[in-house]
Design a protein around this motif. Structure first.
Motif, PDB file in Angstrom:
ATOM      1  N   CYS A   1       0.864  -1.181   0.042  1.00 24.21           N
ATOM      2  CA  CYS A   1       0.070   0.027  -0.017  1.00 24.21           C
ATOM      3  C   CYS A   1       0.908   1.229   0.237  1.00 24.21           C
ATOM      4  O   CYS A   1       0.477   2.368  -0.717  1.00 24.21           O
ATOM      5  N   ILE A   2       1.911   1.319   0.912  1.00 24.17           N
ATOM      6  CA  ILE A   2       2.828   2.498   0.792  1.00 24.17           C
ATOM      7  C   ILE A   2       3.396   2.654  -0.510  1.00 24.17           C
ATOM      8  O   ILE A   2       3.419   3.820  -1.013  1.00 24.17           O
ATOM      9  N   VAL A   3       3.925   1.515  -1.372  1.00 25.20           N
ATOM     10  CA  VAL A   3       4.504   1.740  -2.512  1.00 25.20           C
ATOM     11  C   VAL A   3       3.592   2.178  -3.461  1.00 25.20           C
ATOM     12  O   VAL A   3       3.805   3.196  -4.269  1.00 25.20           O
ATOM     13  N   CYS A   4       2.344   1.552  -3.360  1.00 26.84           N
ATOM     14  CA  CYS A   4       1.143   2.178  -4.412  1.00 26.84           C
ATOM     15  C   CYS A   4       0.836   3.583  -4.190  1.00 26.84           C
ATOM     16  O   CYS A   4       0.675   4.442  -5.016  1.00 26.84           O
ATOM     17  N   PHE A   5       0.798   3.936  -2.952  1.00 23.89           N
ATOM     18  CA  PHE A   5       0.442   5.394  -2.686  1.00 23.89           C
ATOM     19  C   PHE A   5       1.495   6.257  -3.016  1.00 23.89           C
ATOM     20  O   PHE A   5       1.345   7.465  -3.464  1.00 23.89           O
ATOM     21  N   SER A   6       2.834   6.018  -2.628  1.00 18.99           N
ATOM     22  CA  SER A   6       3.972   6.705  -3.261  1.00 18.99           C
ATOM     23  C   SER A   6       3.993   6.870  -4.796  1.00 18.99           C
ATOM     24  O   SER A   6       4.241   7.701  -5.287  1.00 18.99           O
ATOM     25  N   ILE A   7       3.679   5.793  -5.517  1.00 17.55           N
ATOM     26  CA  ILE A   7       3.648   5.689  -7.103  1.00 17.55           C
ATOM     27  C   ILE A   7       2.522   6.589  -7.331  1.00 17.55           C
ATOM     28  O   ILE A   7       2.496   7.577  -8.386  1.00 17.55           O
ATOM     29  N   LEU A   8       1.390   6.629  -6.858  1.00 12.86           N
ATOM     30  CA  LEU A   8       0.309   7.684  -6.925  1.00 12.86           C
ATOM     31  C   LEU A   8       0.776   9.153  -6.773  1.00 12.86           C
ATOM     32  O   LEU A   8       0.279   9.679  -7.490  1.00 12.86           O
ATOM     33  N   ALA A   9       1.107   9.472  -5.731  1.00 11.90           N
ATOM     34  CA  ALA A   9       1.682  10.767  -5.423  1.00 11.90           C
ATOM     35  C   ALA A   9       2.635  11.152  -6.361  1.00 11.90           C
ATOM     36  O   ALA A   9       2.368  12.190  -6.594  1.00 11.90           O
ATOM     37  N   MET A  10       3.570  10.211  -6.678  1.00  9.77           N
ATOM     38  CA  MET A  10       4.627  10.846  -7.751  1.00  9.77           C
ATOM     39  C   MET A  10       4.019  11.304  -9.088  1.00  9.77           C
ATOM     40  O   MET A  10       4.211  11.926  -9.571  1.00  9.77           O
ATOM     41  N   SER A  11       2.938   9.987  -9.345  1.00  8.00           N
ATOM     42  CA  SER A  11       2.193  10.388 -10.791  1.00  8.00           C
ATOM     43  C   SER A  11       1.545  11.759 -10.945  1.00  8.00           C
ATOM     44  O   SER A  11       1.438  12.389 -11.752  1.00  8.00           O
ATOM     45  N   ILE A  12       0.937  11.775  -9.508  1.00  7.79           N
ATOM     46  CA  ILE A  12      -0.114  13.001  -9.485  1.00  7.79           C
ATOM     47  C   ILE A  12       0.757  14.345  -9.497  1.00  7.79           C
ATOM     48  O   ILE A  12       0.585  15.438 -10.468  1.00  7.79           O
ATOM     49  N   PHE A  13       1.914  14.357  -8.936  1.00 14.23           N
ATOM     50  CA  PHE A  13       3.073  15.282  -8.823  1.00 14.23           C
ATOM     51  C   PHE A  13       3.491  15.637 -10.327  1.00 14.23           C
ATOM     52  O   PHE A  13       3.347  16.774 -10.531  1.00 14.23           O
ATOM     53  N   TYR A  14       3.892  14.575 -10.929  1.00 17.56           N
ATOM     54  CA  TYR A  14       4.399  14.710 -12.349  1.00 17.56           C
ATOM     55  C   TYR A  14       3.254  15.241 -13.240  1.00 17.56           C
ATOM     56  O   TYR A  14       3.737  16.176 -14.025  1.00 17.56           O
ATOM     57  N   SER A  15       2.057  14.772 -13.011  1.00 16.22           N
ATOM     58  CA  SER A  15       1.253  15.335 -13.875  1.00 16.22           C
ATOM     59  C   SER A  15       0.834  16.669 -13.691  1.00 16.22           C
ATOM     60  O   SER A  15       0.755  17.575 -14.685  1.00 16.22           O
ATOM     61  N   ILE A  16       0.899  17.113 -12.477  1.00 13.31           N
ATOM     62  CA  ILE A  16       0.696  18.840 -12.096  1.00 13.31           C
ATOM     63  C   ILE A  16       1.813  19.334 -12.638  1.00 13.31           C
ATOM     64  O   ILE A  16       1.602  20.485 -13.356  1.00 13.31           O
ATOM     65  N   PHE A  17       3.060  18.960 -12.582  1.00 13.65           N
ATOM     66  CA  PHE A  17       4.194  19.531 -13.248  1.00 13.65           C
ATOM     67  C   PHE A  17       3.919  19.592 -14.783  1.00 13.65           C
ATOM     68  O   PHE A  17       4.441  20.813 -15.238  1.00 13.65           O
ATOM     69  N   LEU A  18       3.564  18.600 -15.657  1.00 16.43           N
ATOM     70  CA  LEU A  18       3.445  18.655 -16.863  1.00 16.43           C
ATOM     71  C   LEU A  18       2.256  19.532 -17.116  1.00 16.43           C
ATOM     72  O   LEU A  18       2.316  20.500 -18.230  1.00 16.43           O
ATOM     73  N   VAL A  19       1.347  19.691 -16.719  1.00 19.60           N
ATOM     74  CA  VAL A  19       0.285  20.540 -16.733  1.00 19.60           C
ATOM     75  C   VAL A  19       0.602  21.931 -16.586  1.00 19.60           C
ATOM     76  O   VAL A  19       0.285  22.890 -17.389  1.00 19.60           O
ATOM     77  N   LEU A  20       1.456  22.240 -15.561  1.00 21.70           N
ATOM     78  CA  LEU A  20       1.814  23.830 -15.472  1.00 21.70           C
ATOM     79  C   LEU A  20       2.947  24.137 -16.370  1.00 21.70           C
ATOM     80  O   LEU A  20       2.637  25.160 -17.079  1.00 21.70           O
ATOM     81  N   ASP A  21       3.839  23.130 -16.827  1.00 22.11           N
ATOM     82  CA  ASP A  21       4.592  23.431 -17.905  1.00 22.11           C
ATOM     83  C   ASP A  21       3.799  23.751 -19.320  1.00 22.11           C
ATOM     84  O   ASP A  21       4.162  24.645 -19.780  1.00 22.11           O
ATOM     85  N   MET A  22       2.835  23.131 -19.665  1.00 21.16           N
ATOM     86  CA  MET A  22       2.122  23.133 -20.854  1.00 21.16           C
ATOM     87  C   MET A  22       1.513  24.487 -20.952  1.00 21.16           C
ATOM     88  O   MET A  22       1.341  25.149 -21.776  1.00 21.16           O
ATOM     89  N   GLN A  23       0.767  24.906 -19.480  1.00 25.59           N
ATOM     90  CA  GLN A  23      -0.038  25.967 -19.540  1.00 25.59           C
ATOM     91  C   GLN A  23       1.146  27.176 -19.807  1.00 25.59           C
ATOM     92  O   GLN A  23       0.744  28.196 -20.502  1.00 25.59           O
ATOM     93  N   SER A  24       2.129  27.181 -19.294  1.00 26.37           N
ATOM     94  CA  SER A  24       3.280  28.297 -19.248  1.00 26.37           C
ATOM     95  C   SER A  24       3.675  28.462 -20.777  1.00 26.37           C
ATOM     96  O   SER A  24       3.714  29.543 -21.266  1.00 26.37           O
ATOM     97  N   LYS A  25       3.865  27.244 -21.520  1.00 30.00           N
ATOM     98  CA  LYS A  25       4.171  27.182 -22.861  1.00 30.00           C
ATOM     99  C   LYS A  25       3.088  27.770 -23.648  1.00 30.00           C
ATOM    100  O   LYS A  25       3.121  28.618 -24.428  1.00 30.00           O
ATOM    101  N   VAL A  26       1.908  27.299 -23.545  1.00 26.39           N
ATOM    102  CA  VAL A  26       0.493  27.838 -24.031  1.00 26.39           C
ATOM    103  C   VAL A  26       0.401  29.220 -24.144  1.00 26.39           C
ATOM    104  O   VAL A  26       0.340  30.155 -25.077  1.00 26.39           O
ATOM    105  N   SER A  27       0.677  29.706 -22.899  1.00 19.92           N
ATOM    106  CA  SER A  27       0.776  31.183 -22.461  1.00 19.92           C
ATOM    107  C   SER A  27       1.650  31.983 -23.075  1.00 19.92           C
ATOM    108  O   SER A  27       1.456  33.210 -23.747  1.00 19.92           O
ATOM    109  N   LEU A  28       2.925  31.374 -23.422  1.00 22.04           N
ATOM    110  CA  LEU A  28       3.984  31.977 -23.981  1.00 22.04           C
ATOM    111  C   LEU A  28       3.464  31.896 -25.612  1.00 22.04           C
ATOM    112  O   LEU A  28       3.927  33.314 -26.253  1.00 22.04           O
TER     113      LEU A  28
END
Length: 152
Positions: A29-56
């Motif tokens: 469960c700890i491994v699964c929640f860690s993977i889930l948290a990292m994937s959520i963090f990575y997806s948020i990072f990608l979304v913010l990066d894409m939004q900045s590029k779209v804004s530019l």
């Protein structure tokens, strides 16, 4: 007959198996929640990066559109009067290099030109020179102007 069964040993073995299973499930469960948290963090990072590029890119597009609008607004229509004015400018132009070379060629010794300008048919020259004992500066300047007038 009498049978004696040790049920405590079996209970302890079952408890150990249950504890191992609980630790394994907890670790999984700890491994699964860690993977889930990292994937959520990575997806948020990608979304913010894409939004900045779209804004530019939107800003660049807006700048290009504004430049194009400005270009279209300032686009001039060339008419006959403009062509005639350009022709007049080309045929009545003055070649200053020959005039400046003549000015330098005929300049008397110990005289310097510090400023010259041309405004509406008037050519003004300012400069300095040494005063001689005979005080013939006006004659020297008159000779200089006569040499300039004779030079083609």
């Amino acid at each position: 007959m009498h049978y004696n069964i040790n049920l405590i040993k079996k209970l302890r073995q079952d408890e150990e198996k249950a504890e191992k299973r609980r630790v394994t499930v907890f670790t999984f469960c700890i491994v699964c929640f860690s993977i889930l948290a990292m994937s959520i963090f990575y997806s948020i990072f990608l979304v913010l990066d894409m939004q900045s590029k779209v804004s530019l890119l939107r800003n660049n597009l807006q700048r290009v559109e504004n430049e194009y609008r400005t270009y279209k607004a300032t686009k001039m229509i060339v008419d006959k009067a403009d062509i005639e004015l350009l022709d007049k400018l080309q045929h009545t132009r003055i070649f200053w290099s020959k005039k400046l070379a003549s000015m330098a060629k005929h300049l008397p010794e110990n005289y310097w030109v510090t400023e010259f300008k041309y405004d509406r048919g008037s050519f003004d020259v300012k400069g300095y020179g040494y005063i001689t004992r005979q005080q013939k500066q006006l004659l020297t300047m008159d000779d200089y102007l006569n040499l300039l007038r004779r030079d083609t």
